[in-house]
Structures are given as structure tokens and as C-alpha cells.
Design an enzyme around this catalytic site. Structure first.
Site, PDB file in Angstrom:
ATOM      1  N   LYS A   1      18.243  59.038  43.313  1.00 59.83           N
ATOM      2  CA  LYS A   1      18.089  60.488  43.415  1.00 59.83           C
ATOM      3  C   LYS A   1      18.055  61.124  44.737  1.00 59.83           C
ATOM      4  O   LYS A   1      18.716  61.754  45.189  1.00 59.83           O
ATOM      5  CB  LYS A   1      17.253  61.245  42.104  1.00 59.83           C
TER       6      LYS A   1
ATOM      7  N   HIS B   1      21.104  63.356  24.831  1.00 62.47           N
ATOM      8  CA  HIS B   1      20.416  62.194  25.189  1.00 62.47           C
ATOM      9  C   HIS B   1      21.113  60.924  24.153  1.00 62.47           C
ATOM     10  O   HIS B   1      21.280  59.870  24.876  1.00 62.47           O
ATOM     11  CB  HIS B   1      19.051  62.190  24.644  1.00 62.47           C
TER      12      HIS B   1
ATOM     13  N   MET C   1      12.230  59.337  32.401  1.00 64.53           N
ATOM     14  CA  MET C   1      10.945  60.066  33.101  1.00 64.53           C
ATOM     15  C   MET C   1      11.219  61.335  33.295  1.00 64.53           C
ATOM     16  O   MET C   1      12.173  61.947  33.057  1.00 64.53           O
ATOM     17  CB  MET C   1      10.849  59.476  34.384  1.00 64.53           C
TER      18      MET C   1
ATOM     19  N   SER D   1      24.791  18.146  30.880  1.00 60.27           N
ATOM     20  CA  SER D   1      25.036  19.499  30.691  1.00 60.27           C
ATOM     21  C   SER D   1      23.768  20.112  30.134  1.00 60.27           C
ATOM     22  O   SER D   1      22.815  19.431  29.596  1.00 60.27           O
ATOM     23  CB  SER D   1      25.999  19.470  29.295  1.00 60.27           C
TER      24      SER D   1
ATOM     25  N   CYS E   1      24.988  24.762  28.818  1.00 60.64           N
ATOM     26  CA  CYS E   1      25.272  24.994  27.524  1.00 60.64           C
ATOM     27  C   CYS E   1      24.393  25.730  26.747  1.00 60.64           C
ATOM     28  O   CYS E   1      24.654  25.951  25.642  1.00 60.64           O
ATOM     29  CB  CYS E   1      25.982  23.692  26.813  1.00 60.64           C
TER      30      CYS E   1
ATOM     31  N   ARG F   1      25.403  61.175  41.015  1.00 61.60           N
ATOM     32  CA  ARG F   1      25.534  59.425  41.036  1.00 61.60           C
ATOM     33  C   ARG F   1      26.750  58.910  40.264  1.00 61.60           C
ATOM     34  O   ARG F   1      27.410  59.647  39.646  1.00 61.60           O
ATOM     35  CB  ARG F   1      23.956  59.177  40.290  1.00 61.60           C
TER      36      ARG F   1
ATOM     37  N   TYR G   1      30.808  24.250  35.672  1.00 58.71           N
ATOM     38  CA  TYR G   1      31.159  25.336  34.581  1.00 58.71           C
ATOM     39  C   TYR G   1      29.727  25.823  33.936  1.00 58.71           C
ATOM     40  O   TYR G   1      28.683  25.256  33.924  1.00 58.71           O
ATOM     41  CB  TYR G   1      31.893  24.621  33.551  1.00 58.71           C
TER      42      TYR G   1
ATOM     43  N   ARG H   1      10.720  65.770  40.701  1.00 63.81           N
ATOM     44  CA  ARG H   1      11.746  64.883  39.684  1.00 63.81           C
ATOM     45  C   ARG H   1      11.445  63.574  40.175  1.00 63.81           C
ATOM     46  O   ARG H   1      11.195  63.066  41.370  1.00 63.81           O
ATOM     47  CB  ARG H   1      13.103  65.260  40.100  1.00 63.81           C
TER      48      ARG H   1
ATOM     49  N   ARG I   1      28.821  16.698  21.183  1.00 69.41           N
ATOM     50  CA  ARG I   1      27.592  16.371  21.176  1.00 69.41           C
ATOM     51  C   ARG I   1      27.264  15.552  19.944  1.00 69.41           C
ATOM     52  O   ARG I   1      27.468  16.080  18.565  1.00 69.41           O
ATOM     53  CB  ARG I   1      26.531  17.392  21.262  1.00 69.41           C
TER      54      ARG I   1
ATOM     55  N   THR J   1      19.703  24.532  28.515  1.00 67.47           N
ATOM     56  CA  THR J   1      18.505  25.394  28.933  1.00 67.47           C
ATOM     57  C   THR J   1      17.987  25.999  27.774  1.00 67.47           C
ATOM     58  O   THR J   1      16.656  26.474  27.776  1.00 67.47           O
ATOM     59  CB  THR J   1      19.069  26.417  29.785  1.00 67.47           C
ATOM     60  N   ASN J   2      18.211  25.951  26.262  1.00 64.27           N
ATOM     61  CA  ASN J   2      17.294  26.407  25.197  1.00 64.27           C
ATOM     62  C   ASN J   2      16.318  25.401  25.389  1.00 64.27           C
ATOM     63  O   ASN J   2      15.017  25.957  25.071  1.00 64.27           O
ATOM     64  CB  ASN J   2      18.291  26.431  24.042  1.00 64.27           C
TER      65      ASN J   2
ATOM     66  N   GLY K   1      16.560  59.876  31.120  1.00 61.60           N
ATOM     67  CA  GLY K   1      15.587  60.494  29.931  1.00 61.60           C
ATOM     68  C   GLY K   1      14.405  59.615  30.001  1.00 61.60           C
ATOM     69  O   GLY K   1      13.447  59.770  29.227  1.00 61.60           O
TER      70      GLY K   1
HETATM   71  P1  ADP Z   1      16.683  63.546  34.751  1.00 67.78           P
HETATM   72  O1  ADP Z   1      16.953  62.369  35.624  1.00 67.78           O
HETATM   73  O2  ADP Z   1      16.033  63.430  33.599  1.00 67.78           O
HETATM   74  O3  ADP Z   1      18.216  64.338  34.601  1.00 67.78           O
HETATM   75  P2  ADP Z   1      16.286  65.716  36.806  1.00 67.78           P
HETATM   76  O4  ADP Z   1      15.172  65.557  37.761  1.00 67.78           O
HETATM   77  O5  ADP Z   1      17.786  65.527  37.290  1.00 67.78           O
HETATM   78  O6  ADP Z   1      15.837  64.692  35.374  1.00 67.78           O
HETATM   79  O7  ADP Z   1      16.066  67.233  36.280  1.00 67.78           O
HETATM   80  C1  ADP Z   1      16.238  67.669  35.003  1.00 67.78           C
HETATM   81  C2  ADP Z   1      16.824  69.217  35.016  1.00 67.78           C
HETATM   82  O8  ADP Z   1      16.326  69.948  35.756  1.00 67.78           O
HETATM   83  C3  ADP Z   1      18.325  68.806  35.351  1.00 67.78           C
HETATM   84  O9  ADP Z   1      19.079  69.540  34.697  1.00 67.78           O
HETATM   85  C4  ADP Z   1      18.179  69.243  36.799  1.00 67.78           C
HETATM   86  O10 ADP Z   1      19.566  69.923  37.244  1.00 67.78           O
HETATM   87  C5  ADP Z   1      17.346  70.353  36.935  1.00 67.78           C
HETATM   88  N1  ADP Z   1      16.504  70.764  38.098  1.00 67.78           N
HETATM   89  C6  ADP Z   1      15.680  69.682  38.741  1.00 67.78           C
HETATM   90  N2  ADP Z   1      15.430  70.160  39.848  1.00 67.78           N
HETATM   91  C7  ADP Z   1      15.962  71.420  39.938  1.00 67.78           C
HETATM   92  C8  ADP Z   1      15.678  72.318  40.915  1.00 67.78           C
HETATM   93  N3  ADP Z   1      15.152  72.384  42.022  1.00 67.78           N
HETATM   94  N4  ADP Z   1      16.383  73.754  40.660  1.00 67.78           N
HETATM   95  C9  ADP Z   1      17.049  73.803  39.601  1.00 67.78           C
HETATM   96  N5  ADP Z   1      17.129  72.850  38.628  1.00 67.78           N
HETATM   97  C10 ADP Z   1      16.602  71.936  38.798  1.00 67.78           C
HETATM   98 MG    MG Z   2      19.415  64.473  36.177  1.00 68.57          MG
HETATM   99 MG    MG Z   3      14.643  64.420  32.168  1.00 65.79          MG
END
Ligand code: ADP
Ligand code: MG
Ligand code: MG
Length: 874
Positions: A23, A455, A104, A764, A831, A337, A851, A93, A617, A767-768, A102
Site C-alpha cells: 500500500k 468481504h 488488519m 522417483s 511423485c 493495487r 519431471y 493504515r 510401483r 516425498t510423502n 480484511g
Molecule cells: P483495507 O486494507 O482494509 O482496505 P485501508 O487502510 O485501505 O484498509 O482503509 C480502509 C478504508 O478507509 C478504505 O475504504 C480507505 O479508502 C479508507 N481510508 C483510509 N485512509 C483514508 C484517508 N486518509 N482518507 C479517507 N479515507 C481513508
Molecule cells: Mg484498502
Molecule cells: Mg480494513
């Protein structure tokens, strides 16, 4: 010595994801591309590891650098952190090297206090917005940093809405929100025994530490294990100036993909909400609008959005998954991303990008995750059965595929039922990261709430699990474990089927059919086959499996087990007679009865494989596996053999072993009873002669002797095989080439491979067993205690699923080297289960095996993984 722990977005190196996290690196990249990004700074992944090394504390040096960067951010923004008139607010973040959706949590609106919120209200002339931001902050900080359960806060919202007689959060007034803050703070005090912190710097430092801590939370650990990510990576923290999508009707927030993540179609795809913040879109609280609506609501903003997303896709040459916020008609990007996508979409996008001239074929081959192909290699609905089935409901096609199974309502129940061998459909109101294991165990997921970017949808697509989301008509009764749809009540254990490609739901168990490799899939596999050097064979014991594997591109059989066929109804009695025989003559008689069956098995397999190599075998498992255990079975066999029940029972008991895995099995059986190897060698050779004569296929059987640990035992069994084979060939009066080789699955065999290679034409790696014998724990029992090893961070992955390159891998390397020293042209393969695991395949490529052999459904995965290994290690 001082170290740089913190980087401003404008100074971070966008290529250094390892240091800045995915990120952070992309925020730096977008900043440096001149895109509208709220500015901020990145606390590095090294700071995360440093935090753990420092006894879970930030060092003074780290804190100092964070303060200095904050001052720089104040200068950039023209606002002041902790100010009571024009406060700088930030988000905190997480961001590891790879995205862990989701896993963290994020804290938004940090920097607000009782005093600052009043300043914000005045400055923006929007008290409702200010209080909404503050109450969100209190809630997130309390949950993420202080671990006060989120439902406690949600309960307060629900109560307040009920008192005020409103339905939506957005219907609450500024005064209502003010009241909400009072109640939130009271809850905080009650839980923590102190007031909600009013020192923004403390809020910030605590939040940064919480993100570092979250790297070790149980969800993150499970997720890393599922994806083979090591704990040592750590996560970075991004501290970013807030922009606000919750300032009214000219503001909003959304998520979008530059192409359709389900199908790969080259068309923008996304959702957004007016007057909302952060996670509102993905949390499924309100139903979002399609992105096309933005073009109508705010045309100038949409034009800008289009310009930026096109630029981003061209910059990364890949489909982007983006977050954006509109603050009073001004557009900001918050994240981009390479987007997660289904396997079908991944293939289409990779092939399209080549056609668009943006990628080379080899680059495209690297773009598709081999493991993901699994999604396309599993059954789809039988079109006939599907036509006959009745649709009972329909919702969003969130993750494609076909799933039929029994309904379960909790992740825990789903996990247990799947472990007991059930096909499971997980039905939830909505999913949360805690549900991850249940989702992984399910064949399909149905949710009542949530959009295409919820999610459930995101995680299901990542896992390749079929998912239908947002079916509002489903009425769940979680306590009774039932749901109602289209007037029918479905109980736990009832069958339903989901079509993740259409969103249709069926109230029955709809039949499925086998998949095929066509279209983009085929195109990419052709490109993969051009570059790979490792051959791919399959483990197949039946003509049906063999034919399947050939359709998937198998180039031979690396392991045909001869014992599975012994369990069939018409043979097991004969096998048992052979085992309990007291004398050789008796055993030979029983073996003679088995010979025609065994020969027929091999005829079928050779025919399915045509002229491709087939490694067979000799009998391997402990004999007791075939013995009759119940008194009934013993009585039946005794009668057939004309002996007494007591006599047979005594024989059966005498064959009992304390540790059958290390007992009388493998080539040890042939040492005790050479006539078994004799019969099998005869069947293998006679079948080859027959197929060669009748069909003209150039069959070259490879006879494999299992569980060898000593050159002399190999020699002993090989002599029997060769003598028998040569006699059969001579008798038929026909030329037939065949090879005799061995499994390397006992550490001693690996260590003495130079001597063993004198008698083995091929190795051959089994590996199990090799893993089991090297670690000294049984693969059948390890499941019970490996969990403890994961949770105590002793092992990160299951060594039976992913080759232990350090230990077991070393034995493979030694054996390969020693074997080649004696016999330079020795053929080397693997195998074990690992033959279908991409990271293990890369290891095999590096060691220079000829192989890999894996189960039929993994053959395409192995072909792609082998191609990627060749490209990466050029
Ligand atoms: P995740 O990795 O779970 O998507 P993010 O860090 O991307 O978590 O953030 C969760 C939400 O908060 C996202 O919708 C993101 O766009 C929003 N967000 C994060 N930082 C800011 C910011 N500085 N201003 C406005 N919205 C933010
Ligand atoms: Mg995000
Ligand atoms: Mg989040």
C-alpha cells in the site's frame, strides 16, 4: 547507528514493497506520478520487526522520526495535528508486502478530541459531519487499538436509531451523533477505567503499535499460512491525511476495478456511496450504487476518475483495484493495487494484455497464480441437471464456480462438517475475517448482505470459492439454524446449490460435470509449455484418472500404485487368501488368480496413456491394510479357504504390527515373498506386450521398487523382476524395452544414492514418506499436533503440503547429485504430494529433476508453475 524508519510518500522508493509494504509503495508511486493523493508517511516493515525485537515497543529513534514526519505533513497540509481550530486528521493504515484484505484494521479520523471536534464543526460549518467523524474515530480506536468489541458500539447505534425512529445512520442528526459520542465515551470509560484519550500524539503512537500487533493476530497467522507468507515480513504502517467522503451530498467514497474481476471483461467496474466514509462500501451497511451512476451525479469528477484509472492501469500494466474518495467534488485516490481476480478473469486479462501489446507471452505466463487454476479444474454444473433444477432465488454472482452441498450457518460448523467429509455451503448474514477458516472449508458461500466488493466476495474470489452475495430475500434464523427462501425453510444439513457465475440459488443437490481446458486457458498453457523444461506427469491408478490427466496435459504417469485395485469387490478375497497363506505354494496359487486382474488393470492404463511413459510401483502398503478385521469377514474368508475361524483369526492377529508405517511394507514384502513381485512384474510386462501388439503403442514400462534403503535389497528385488520380465519377453518373442528403478523415500537411500544408482535406472522421490521419515512424525498423526506448532510459531506451514527445502530438500539434492555421479543419465522425478505444489515445483526445477508427478487435477497447475520456474530462473 541510526536508521531511517519513516518515509514521506514523496520520498519513498515505489519499487521497495518489501520495506514500504504494498500500500505504502503504491501511495508513494501515485504521489510521484502527480496524482491527487492525500499526503502522508510510511513507517517501514523494518520498524515492525524492530518493534517486536524491542520487546513490543517503538524505539525513541522511531518515535522521533514519526514526530518529524508529522511536522512535515502539517506543513504540507497547512493544518496542525492536535489543533483546536483547524486540526490535521489522519488515518492509520496497515500495509504488508502483499495485500491481506480484511486481515488488519484501519483507524480513521485520528487526531480528534472533544475540543478539536468543535473546531472542525466550526471550520467546516458542518457539525453533523464533525460529530460523525468523531464517533467513527472513537469506535475504530476502541475496537482496533483497545480491543473493545465492535458490537458494543453497534448496539448503541441501533438503540439510538430506535429511540429516534430512524432507519439509516445518515438519518441521524448532529445532535443525535453528539449523544452517540457521549454514550460511546461512557462505554469506553466503563471498559477501560479511564477517559477516552484526548492526546492526539498518544492516539497516534498507540495506533501504530496496534497495527504492528495486528500482524500477529490469529486471523493474520491463518491467512499467512494459507498463502505461504512468512511472519518475518512484518507490516508497514501508513499515516495519511484524511479526506472526507462524509461531508454531504457532494461527497462520497467508493472502490473500483479497471476491469471486471469476475470475468476479466475490459470495462470499469465499481461501486460507490454518497456521503459515506471508508469501509461503508465494503461493509455492506447500505447498498452501494454502480460506478456508472457517478458519471451522472458528478460528470466532472467522473471524467477525472476515468483519466486517472486509465493512467494507473497503463502504468502497472495490470488490472487495478482502487479506492477513492470525493470530498466536496474533489477527487482523491487512496489506494491502488493489482486487483484480486478469479482464475477465469486472470487468464482473460493476461491474454488480453498480450493482444493489447502491453505484455509479452512470458510476462503473461508470470501473471497467473498457478494455484488459482484449481478453480477451473473443478466440476461445473451439468447443463442438463441445471436446466431441470428450480431456481429458488438469485443474488450477486460474487465469485464464479458451481457448488452443491449441505447448508451450515457458522464458520465453525462448516469447518467441522467439511472435516467430516461433507460438501458444505456456508450461509451467513455477512462474513467477517473471523470466518476465514469456515469459508476456506466450504464449497460455496451465500450471504444475505453485502455487494460485489463485500468481504465475502473479495475473500471468496481470492480463494476460488463459489460465492453468491447480497441475497436480501433469505431470512436467516441463526439460533434455529434455518433459513427461509421462496416460501421454503431450509435446515442445517439440507442440500442447496449455488451458481457463482449467474448468482442463481437452487434448493437441491444439482449434479456437476468435469471441466475442460479451452479458450484463454488453453492459450496460456500453450505459452507455458513453450518455456518450461520440467516435464509433468501424473499420479494415476486407474484408466479413468489417467485419461483425465492426459486431457489436462500429463506427459506420462509418474506413479501408478498397484494396490488400490486390490480393494475391489472381486479381488479382495483373493488378496486376503494370498496374505494369510502359510506356504509359498498356497500363496502362488492365490497370486495366479490375481494375475489376470492385475494384467487387465495395466492394459487399461497403457491404453489410456498411449505411448507415454508409465511408472508402476510394486506393492507398497503394510499387508494388514488388506486383512479382514471384523469377525464376519474372517468367518467368510475362513469358509472360502476351508480352514477354521480360529485358525484364521490367529493368523490375522499374528500379522499385527505396532508401527505398520515402518513395518513390513514396500520392498520388504518382496524380500519375504518374492512371488508377489514376480506376479506383478509378469502382469506389467505381459500387459505391455499385449498393448504393443494390439494397438501398436510404444510402451516402455518403468518398474519402480518402493521403500528401498539399502542397495542389496534393491538388487535382490530387481533380480526377481528382471528374471521374470526377460522370461515373459522371451516367451512372447517380441522386443520390449523396460526400466527398473526405485523410490527415494528413506533418508538412508538418499544418503547412499551413489550405490543405489548402480542398480536403479531412475529415482522417483516419494516425498510423502521422505518427509515423514526425515521429520520422524507420521503424516496420519501429525495433523493433531501441527496446529500447536503453528500457533507457537515453530512451523509456519505443513511440511506435507509444501516441501521442506532445508531438510528434506537437502536429501533430494544429495541423492540427485550422488545418483548422477554413478549414472549420468539417471532419470529423476518426484511423485509425492509436493509434485503439485508451485513452490516445491520451483525447487525441483532448480535441483534439475526431469519431471514432477502430481494428481490429475493439478497437472495444469504444475505445467504453469514449471513454466514460471523456468522464466524466473533463466
Ligand atoms: P483495507 O486494507 O482494509 O482496505 P485501508 O487502510 O485501505 O484498509 O482503509 C480502509 C478504508 O478507509 C478504505 O475504504 C480507505 O479508502 C479508507 N481510508 C483510509 N485512509 C483514508 C484517508 N486518509 N482518507 C479517507 N479515507 C481513508
Ligand atoms: Mg484498502
Ligand atoms: Mg480494513
Amino acid at each position: 547507528m541510526s536508521q531511517k524508519w519513516v518515509y514521506m510518500f514523496k520520498e519513498g522508493d515505489p519499487k521497495n514493497k518489501n520495506l514500504l509494504g504494498g500500500k505504502g509503495a503504491n501511495l508513494a508511486d501515485m504521489t510521484q506520478l502527480g496524482l491527487p493523493i492525500p499526503q502522508g508517511f510510511i513507517v517501514t516493515t523494518e520498524a515492525c520487526t524492530g518493534y517486536y525485537d524491542n520487546g513490543k515497543k517503538l524505539t525513541e529513534e522511531m518515535e522521533g522520526q514519526i514526530r518529524a514526519s508529522l511536522a512535515e505533513l502539517e506543513a504540507l497540509s497547512g493544518k496542525k495535528f492536535g489543533d483546536n481550530e483547524n486540526p490535521l486528521l489522519v488515518s492509520v493504515r496497515s500495509g504488508a508486502r502483499v495485500s491481506m484484505p480484511g486481515m488488519m484494521d484501519t483507524v480513521l479520523n485520528l487526531g480528534l478530541t472533544d475540543a478539536a471536534v468543535e473546531g472542525l464543526a466550526k471550520k467546516t460549518d458542518n457539525p453533523r459531519f464533525a460529530y460523525d467523524s468523531y464517533r467513527r474515530f472513537i469506535q475504530m480506536f476502541s475496537d482496533v487499538v483497545m480491543e473493545i468489541p465492535k458490537p458494543r458500539f453497534e448496539k448503541i447505534i441501533d438503540e439510538l436509531k430506535e429511540e429516534k425512529g430512524v432507519k439509516l445512520d445518515t438519518d441521524l442528526t448532529a445532535d443525535d451523533l453528539k449523544e452517540m459520542i457521549v454514550r460511546y465515551k461512557a462505554l469506553y470509560k466503563q471498559e477501560k477505567g479511564e477517559e477516552f484519550p484526548q492526546d492526539p500524539e498518544l492516539q497516534l503512537m498507540e495506533s501504530i503499535k496496534a497495527v504492528f500487533r495486528s500482524w500477529m493476530n490469529p486471523r493474520a497467522i491463518v491467512y499467512r499460512r494459507m498463502h505461504d507468507y512468512p511472519a518475518s515480513w512484518g507490516t508497514a504502517v501508513n499515516v495519511q491525511m484524511m479526506v472526507f467522503g462524509n461531508m454531504g451530498d457532494t461527497s462520497g467514497t467508493g472502490v473500483a476495478f479497471t476491469r471486471n474481476p469476475s470475468t476479466g471483461e475490459n470495462k470499469i467496474y465499481g461501486e460507490y456511496l454518497i456521503n459515506a466514509q471508508g469501509e461503508d462500501v465494503v461493509a455492506g451497511i447500505r447498498t452501494p450504487n454502480p460506478i456508472s451512476q457517478l458519471a451522472e451525479d458528478m460528470p466532472e469528477v467522473y471524467a477525472e476518475f476515468e483519466r486517472i484509472y486509465t493512467k494507473l492501469e497503463n502504468h502497472y500494466c495490470d488490472m487495478q483495484d482502487m479506492e477513492f474518495t470525493v470530498e466536496d467534488k474533489k477527487l482523491y485516490f487512496l489506494q491502488t493495487r493489482n486487483g484480486k481476480r478469479t482464475a477465469a478473469a486472470a487468464l482473460k486479462i493476461a491474454v488480453d494484455l498480450v493482444a493489447e501489446g502491453k505484455l509479452t507471452e512470458e510476462q503473461a505466463v508470470l501473471r497467473v497464480d498457478p494455484k488459482q487454476l484449481d478453480q477451473l479444474l473443478h466440476p461445473m454444473f451439468d447443463p442438463k441437471a441445471l436446466k431441470a433444477a428450480k431456481v429458488i432465488g438469485s443474488a450477486l454472482p460474487a465469485s464464479p464456480g458451481a457448488a452443491a452441498g449441505k447448508v451450515y450457518f457458522t464458520a465453525e460448523d462448516a469447518k467441522n462438517a467439511a472435516a467430516a467429509g461433507e460438501r458444505v455451503i456456508l450461509v451467513r448474514l455477512e462474513t467477517s475475517p473471523e470466518d476465514i477458516e469456515g469459508m476456506a472449508a466450504a464449497k460455496g458461500i451465500l450471504t444475505v448482505r453485502g455487494g460485489m466488493t463485500s468481504h465475502a466476495a473479495v475473500v471468496a474470489r481470492g480463494m476460488g470459492t463459489c460465492c453468491v452475495s447480497g441475497c436480501g430475500e433469505v431470512k436467516i434464523n441463526e439460533e434455529a439454524k434455518t433459513f427461509e427462501l421462496a416460501g421454503t425453510v431450509y435446515k442445517e444439513g439440507d442440500y442447496i446449490s449455488l451458481d457463482g457465475s449467474t448468482g442463481n440459488i437452487y434448493g437441491e443437490d444439482v449434479a456437476t460435470i468435469e471441466p475442460e481446458i479451452t479458450g484463454d486457458f488453453e492459450t496460456l498453457m500453450v505459452w507455458a509449455d513453450k518455456v518450461r523444461t520440467l516435464k509433468v506427469r501424473t499420479n494415476a491408478d486407474t484408466p479413468k484418472d489417467a485419461a483425465n490427466a492426459v486431457r489436462f496435459g500429463a506427459e506420462g504417469i509418474g506413479l501408478c500404485r498397484t494396490e488400490h485395485m486390490f480393494f475391489e469387490e472381486d479381488r479382495i478375497m483373493k488378496v486376503r487368501k494370498m496374505i494369510v497363506a502359510k506356504e509359498e505354494a498356497e500363496r502362488r496359487a492365490a497370486l495366479l488368480e490375481l494375475l489376470p486382474f492385475q494384467k487387465q488393470d495395466f492394459v487399461g492404463i497403457y491404453e489410456a496413456m498411449e505411448s507415454r511413459p508409465v511408472t508402476i510401483r510394486l506393492l507398497d502398503p503394510p499387508l494388514h491394510e488388506f486383512l479382514p478385521h471384523s469377525d464376519e469377514d474372517i468367518a467368510e474368508l475362513a469358509k472360502a479357504m476351508g480352514i477354521s475361524f480360529e485358525e484364521l483369526k490367529a493368523t490375522v492377529e499374528s500379522l499385527h504390527e505396532f508401527n505398520p508405517m515402518m513395518g513390513h511394507r514396500g520392498c520388504r514384502l518382496a524380500v519375504s515373498y518374492p512371488e508377489i513381485a514376480e506376479m506383478q512384474a509378469r502382469a506389467i510386462i505381459e500387459a505391455a506386450i499385449q498393448v504393443k501388439k494390439e494397438k501398436g503403442f510404444a510402451i516402455v514400462p518403468e518398474i519402480m521398487i518402493p521403500l528401498v534403503g539399502e542397495k542389496k535389497e534393491l538388487q535382490f528385488v530387481k533380480d526377481i523382476v528382471v528374471k521374470t520380465a526377460d522370461a515373459a519377453i522371451k516367451e512372447a518373442g517380441i522386443e520390449l524395452e523396460y526400466h527398473v528403478g526405485t523410490m527415494i523415500e528413506i533418508p538412508r537411500a538418499a544418503l547412499t544414492a551413489d550405490a543405489i544408482a548402480e542398480d536403479a535406472e531412475f529415482f522417483s522421490f516419494g516425498t510423502n514418506d521422505l518427509t515423514q521419515m526425515t521429520f520422524g512424525f507420521s503424516r496420519d498423526d501429525a495433523g493433531k499436533f501441527l496446529e500447536d506448532y503453528y500457533s507457537k510459531e515453530i512451523y509456519e506451514v505443513d511440511p506435507f503440503a509444501r516441501l521442506d527445502q532445508t531438510g528434506v530438500g537437502q536429501l533430494i539434492q544429495i541423492a540427485a547429485e550422488k545418483g548422477r555421479k554413478t549414472r549420468p543419465d539417471i532419470k529423476l522425478g518426484i511423485c509425492g504430494e509436493h509434485g503439485g505444489d508451485p513452490s516445491s515445483i520451483e525447487f525441483c526445477h532448480k535441483v534439475g529433476l526431469n519431471y514432477v508427478s502430481c494428481s490429475p487435477f493439478r497437472v495444469p497447475i504444475a505445467r504453469l508453475a514449471a513454466a514460471q520456474s523456468a522464466i524466473k530462473n533463466k
